[in-house]
Motif scaffolding. Structure first.
Motif, PDB file in Angstrom:
ATOM      1  N   SER A 134      -6.468  10.195  10.402  1.00 51.35           N
ATOM      2  CA  SER A 134      -6.173   9.638   9.073  1.00 51.35           C
ATOM      3  C   SER A 134      -4.792   8.982   9.056  1.00 51.35           C
ATOM      4  CB  SER A 134      -6.270  10.721   8.000  1.00 51.35           C
ATOM      5  OG  SER A 134      -5.223  11.657   8.149  1.00 51.35           O
ATOM      6  N   ALA A 164       0.846  -1.181   0.000  1.00 53.01           N
ATOM      7  CA  ALA A 164       0.000   0.000   0.000  1.00 53.01           C
ATOM      8  C   ALA A 164       0.886   1.236   0.000  1.00 53.01           C
ATOM      9  CB  ALA A 164      -0.903   0.007   1.225  1.00 53.01           C
ATOM     10  N   LEU A 176       1.531   4.810   0.997  1.00 58.29           N
ATOM     11  CA  LEU A 176       1.063   5.746   1.992  1.00 58.29           C
ATOM     12  C   LEU A 176       1.425   7.164   1.567  1.00 58.29           C
ATOM     13  CD1 LEU A 176       2.171   3.842   5.200  1.00 58.29           C
ATOM     14  CD2 LEU A 176      -0.063   3.863   4.125  1.00 58.29           C
ATOM     15  N   GLU A 211      -5.151   5.575  10.525  1.00 57.76           N
ATOM     16  CA  GLU A 211      -5.747   4.649   9.565  1.00 57.76           C
ATOM     17  C   GLU A 211      -4.684   4.111   8.610  1.00 57.76           C
ATOM     18  OE1 GLU A 211      -8.773   3.265   9.436  1.00 57.76           O
ATOM     19  OE2 GLU A 211      -9.127   4.289  11.337  1.00 57.76           O
ATOM     20  N   ASN A 212      -3.785   5.005   8.153  1.00 58.62           N
ATOM     21  CA  ASN A 212      -2.704   4.565   7.259  1.00 58.62           C
ATOM     22  C   ASN A 212      -1.767   3.600   7.974  1.00 58.62           C
ATOM     23  OD1 ASN A 212      -3.647   6.119   5.148  1.00 58.62           O
ATOM     24  ND2 ASN A 212      -2.370   7.872   5.665  1.00 58.62           N
ATOM     25  N   SER A 236      -1.465  -4.105   8.857  1.00 58.93           N
ATOM     26  CA  SER A 236      -2.232  -5.219   8.300  1.00 58.93           C
ATOM     27  C   SER A 236      -1.485  -5.866   7.131  1.00 58.93           C
ATOM     28  CB  SER A 236      -3.601  -4.730   7.842  1.00 58.93           C
ATOM     29  OG  SER A 236      -4.303  -5.740   7.182  1.00 58.93           O
ATOM     30  N   ASP A 237      -0.893  -5.042   6.260  1.00 61.78           N
ATOM     31  CA  ASP A 237      -0.109  -5.572   5.140  1.00 61.78           C
ATOM     32  C   ASP A 237       1.121  -6.334   5.633  1.00 61.78           C
ATOM     33  OD1 ASP A 237      -1.874  -4.541   3.328  1.00 61.78           O
ATOM     34  OD2 ASP A 237      -0.638  -2.790   2.809  1.00 61.78           O
ATOM     35  N   LYS A 289      -2.607   1.593  10.444  1.00 63.23           N
ATOM     36  CA  LYS A 289      -3.345   0.325  10.583  1.00 63.23           C
ATOM     37  C   LYS A 289      -3.283  -0.481   9.290  1.00 63.23           C
ATOM     38  CE  LYS A 289      -6.709   1.775  14.047  1.00 63.23           C
ATOM     39  NZ  LYS A 289      -8.138   2.062  14.293  1.00 63.23           N
ATOM     40  N   ILE A 290      -3.409   0.193   8.151  1.00 64.64           N
ATOM     41  CA  ILE A 290      -3.335  -0.498   6.859  1.00 64.64           C
ATOM     42  C   ILE A 290      -1.940  -1.086   6.660  1.00 64.64           C
ATOM     43  CG2 ILE A 290      -3.341  -0.120   4.361  1.00 64.64           C
ATOM     44  CD1 ILE A 290      -5.587   1.954   4.845  1.00 64.64           C
ATOM     45  N   ALA A 291      -0.905  -0.310   7.003  1.00 64.20           N
ATOM     46  CA  ALA A 291       0.468  -0.792   6.839  1.00 64.20           C
ATOM     47  C   ALA A 291       0.736  -1.990   7.734  1.00 64.20           C
ATOM     48  CB  ALA A 291       1.457   0.333   7.141  1.00 64.20           C
TER      49      ALA A 291
END
Length: 88
Positions: free
Chosen positions: A36, A4, A6, A39-40, A46-47, A42-44
């Protein structure tokens, strides 16, 4: 493995604590920015978790393949030794 992208922040303004000119909307904007950013993150994370699971799965498969090859070679050498000593 998906990566992802960022967004990069160039400048973060610190929260003003000494001035009384800080309004609720200023603080709200900074909280929204922090939200925000979280959130970024959390996405990182998760990846990263997904990538680690894939690596563990690949390592398990590689270990099984290498262990099977080692057993096969050991049995082959044992057979050659048995024939060499005229046990078979």
């Amino acid at each position: 493995m998906s990566r992802a992208k960022l967004p990069r922040t160039t400048h973060l303004e610190p929260l003003k604590t000494s001035d009384r000119d800080v309004t609720f909307s200023d603080m709200e904007a900074q909280v929204a920015k922090l939200s925000s950013d979280m959130e970024n993150i959390k996405i990182a994370v998760s990846d990263i978790k997904t990538d680690i699971r894939e690596l563990r799965s690949d390592a398990r498969t590689d270990f099984r393949l290498l262990f099977g090859a080692l057993i096969f070679v050991a049995l082959g050498l044992a057979t050659l030794m048995a024939k060499g000593f005229h046990w078979l």
